[in-house]
Structure formats: structure tokens, C-alpha cells
Design an enzyme around this catalytic site. Structure first.
Site, PDB file in Angstrom:
ATOM      1  N   HIS A 122       0.812  -1.220   0.000  1.00  0.00           N
ATOM      2  CA  HIS A 122       0.000   0.000   0.000  1.00  0.00           C
ATOM      3  C   HIS A 122       0.847   1.273   0.000  1.00  0.00           C
ATOM      4  O   HIS A 122       0.452   2.269  -0.606  1.00  0.00           O
ATOM      5  CB  HIS A 122      -1.010  -0.029   1.153  1.00  0.00           C
ATOM      6  N   HIS A 180       5.638 -14.109   6.342  1.00  0.00           N
ATOM      7  CA  HIS A 180       6.105 -13.016   7.195  1.00  0.00           C
ATOM      8  C   HIS A 180       5.080 -12.682   8.266  1.00  0.00           C
ATOM      9  O   HIS A 180       5.388 -12.632   9.442  1.00  0.00           O
ATOM     10  CB  HIS A 180       6.433 -11.775   6.365  1.00  0.00           C
ATOM     11  N   GLU A 210       5.213 -12.834  12.221  1.00  0.00           N
ATOM     12  CA  GLU A 210       4.642 -11.698  12.960  1.00  0.00           C
ATOM     13  C   GLU A 210       3.120 -11.635  12.932  1.00  0.00           C
ATOM     14  O   GLU A 210       2.542 -10.629  13.324  1.00  0.00           O
ATOM     15  CB  GLU A 210       5.202 -10.385  12.381  1.00  0.00           C
ATOM     16  N   HIS A 242      15.006 -13.727   7.295  1.00  0.00           N
ATOM     17  CA  HIS A 242      13.995 -14.484   8.051  1.00  0.00           C
ATOM     18  C   HIS A 242      14.154 -15.991   7.843  1.00  0.00           C
ATOM     19  O   HIS A 242      14.058 -16.769   8.787  1.00  0.00           O
ATOM     20  CB  HIS A 242      12.587 -14.059   7.635  1.00  0.00           C
TER      21      HIS A 242
HETATM   22 CO    CO Z   1      10.637  -8.827   8.524  1.00  0.00          CO
END
Ligand code: CO
Length: 299
Positions: A122, A180, A210, A242
Site C-alpha cells: 500500500h 512473514h 509476525e 527471516h
Molecule cells: Co521482517
């Protein structure tokens, strides 16, 4: 007197009618539409992971052989780290678009390599749509959808993941995908993908770093299904920080270590989604759709 002025005006109008004569009218030369493509990834500081981005860039260049293709990273942290440690400058989306505006690109298709339409997507949308409002030179900017945008995309992503599973994986071994996850409302895509994957294989699970589902949610299902081995795969365009640390690292809080503590052996697969042609094809389809929306005048 007026007649002469009138005939001079007529002569100028005639001259302007010929494109080659446009210099007489004070124009910059014949105006021709100049389309371009900007590919935007979150970015990665790991050269091994960067290969996935180069792979998708190569596929895009092959798909659009006559269109200049540029690349930008949306993560400020990643760009700063690369500048500091590798002494390379990677453009931000705004910098890349400003550069393209400077080079007289009139129409630009921006393709997001993000996996969901979350915050990064966005923000990119806001940047991209600001450009045609800054003067007339860049007339149109359109955005391609991220990997997962519609229910059809989710079906395609689920099919593509099924086609990219490790060859050695047995049906009684789990596949755990690490997404993620985000505080953004688009976090729902991970659970939605889980739904489509479950229809195809009962032992494939989506977890996030997350967001939701969490690793605890995944472990609960692994135990319920009596699974003791899991293949770990990043559900991200690249197998970067990650994947290497939070998923496959030796630290006690990595997914590999936590699964181990729960009696589940894991095999990390350090390949990003942008490494697989089946998944790249979905992003490229989204770019094709965006590009087709550009109102380019052909000459
Ligand atoms: Co991250």
C-alpha cells in the site's frame, strides 16, 4: 498587414503539422510514448537470496523484450545496510520512478514482488500513484497485484506450491511454510492460503513470524496429525534473513530449534518463492495485466 500576419500563422500551423518540423514550434522534438517497467521487491541484504530477484527480473525481461525494466527495493533498512556494507546504491521506488520520469518514461507498470497486499504494497501504491500528478511527463502509472490478491491467485499459489515441494518429501512428512505475517489487515491471506493448501494436502501448514497463524498453531496441528518430520520452506519471495535465521538458524528461538524441542525433526529448504518458475509465473501474469492497462499509443 493583418493578412501577412494571418498567412504567417497559417504557415506556422502547416509546419507544425509535420512531425519533423516540430523544432520550429519550440517543441522538444516528436513526442513518443515511452513505456517502462519497475519491479519492486522488499529487498534482501543476502547475495544468495538476491539470486531469486535476479531470476524474476530475467523472466520479466524475457517476457517484455522491448521494454526497459528497472528494479527497486521498498525496504529502507535493507537499502541502508547494502549501502553501508556492500557500497552499492539500490533505488527506492520513489527514486526509481523519479529517474524514469527524468528519462522521459511516459507510462510505467510497477510490479510488486510482495506476497500479500500489506503495508509495503500500500505504501508503494501511494508512491506510484503520486507520479502522474506531478506534471504531465509521466502520464500513467499502474500497479501489478502482489502474489496473493484474489481467491484465484490463492488457488494458483496453492497449486504452484504443490508443484514445488521437495522431491524427497514423503506424504507423512509435514511441509511448514514460513510467511512473514503482519499487523496489517492483509494478514488474513496466510490463513486463506492454509485453507486452499489443506484441500490439496492435509500435511501442509502455513505459519507466520509476525502474524496469524503462529508457529504454536502449526505445532498444534503437527502433533494432532502425529507428524515427526517437517520440511521448512519460506513463503517469501527470497530466502533471506527471516528464512536463514528465524526459520533455519541454530538460535534457540528459530523455528527449527522450537520444532526440535517439540520432538519434530526439520529440514530447512532455503529457496525463495521467486526462485520457482511456477510462482514467478503468477507475478508475471499480474504484471502482464497491469501492463495491458497502460494506454500506450503505438506509432
Ligand atoms: Co521482517
Amino acid at each position: 498587414m493583418f493578412q501577412r500576419l494571418f498567412s504567417t500563422i497559417i504557415l506556422l500551423l502547416i509546419l507544425c503539422a509535420f512531425p519533423t518540423m516540430q523544432a520550429y514550434c519550440g517543441h522538444d522534438g516528436p513526442k513518443q510514448d515511452k513505456p517502462g517497467i519497475l519491479v519492486v521487491a522488499f529487498g534482501t541484504t543476502m547475495p544468495t537470496a538476491e539470486k531469486a530477484l535476479q531470476h524474476i527480473e530475467g523472466v520479466i525481461k524475457k517476457t517484455f523484450p522491448n521494454v526497459p525494466v528497472r528494479m527497486a527495493y521498498s525496504s529502507k533498512i535493507v537499502r541502508a545496510k547494502i549501502a553501508r556494507e556492500q557500497h552499492r546504491n539500490i533505488a527506492s521506488p520513489a527514486e526509481a520512478l523519479a529517474q524514469m520520469k527524468d528519462e522521459n518514461f511516459t507510462h510505467v507498470a510497477v510490479q510488486s514482488l510482495h506476497s500479500i497486499p500489506g503495508e509495503e504494497y500500500h505504501n508503494l501504491l501511494k508512491t506510484a500513484y503520486a507520479f502522474p500528478t506531478m506534471g504531465k511527463s509521466m502520464q500513467q502509472v499502474v500497479m501489478g497485484m502482489p502474489l496473493m490478491a484474489t481467491s484465484t491467485d490463492l488457488e494458483k499459489v496453492a497449486d504452484a506450491i504443490m508443484a514445488c515441494l521437495p522431491a524427497d518429501r514423503k506424504p507423512n512428512e509435514a511441509i511448514v511454510l514460513m510467511g512473514h505475517g503482519t499487523h496489517h489487515p492483509a494478514d488474513v491471506y496466510y490463513a486463506a492460503l492454509q485453507y486452499h493448501l489443506a484441500k490439496r494436502d492435509p500435511n501442509i501448514f502455513v505459519g507466520t513470524v509476525e502474524g496469524f497463524p503462529t508457529l504454536d498453531d502449526v505445532i498444534e496441528k503437527l502433533k494432532k496429525n502425529g507428524l515427526t518430520k517437517a520440511w521448512l520452506m519460506p513463503l517469501m519471495s527470497v530466502a533471506g534473513d527471516h528464512a536463514n535465521n528465524d526459520m533455519a538458524g541454530d538460535e534457540p528461538d528459530s523455528w527449527k530449534s522450537i520444532l526440535d524441542k517439540n520432538g519434530i525433526t526439520s529440514v530447512p529448504v532455503l529457496t525463495g518463492l521467486a526462485d520457482y518458475d511456477q510462482l514467478v509465473a503468477i507475478w508475471v501474469d499480474h504484471l502482464k495485466t497491469a501492463y495491458s492497462q497502460l494506454n500506450i499509443k503505438s506509432h
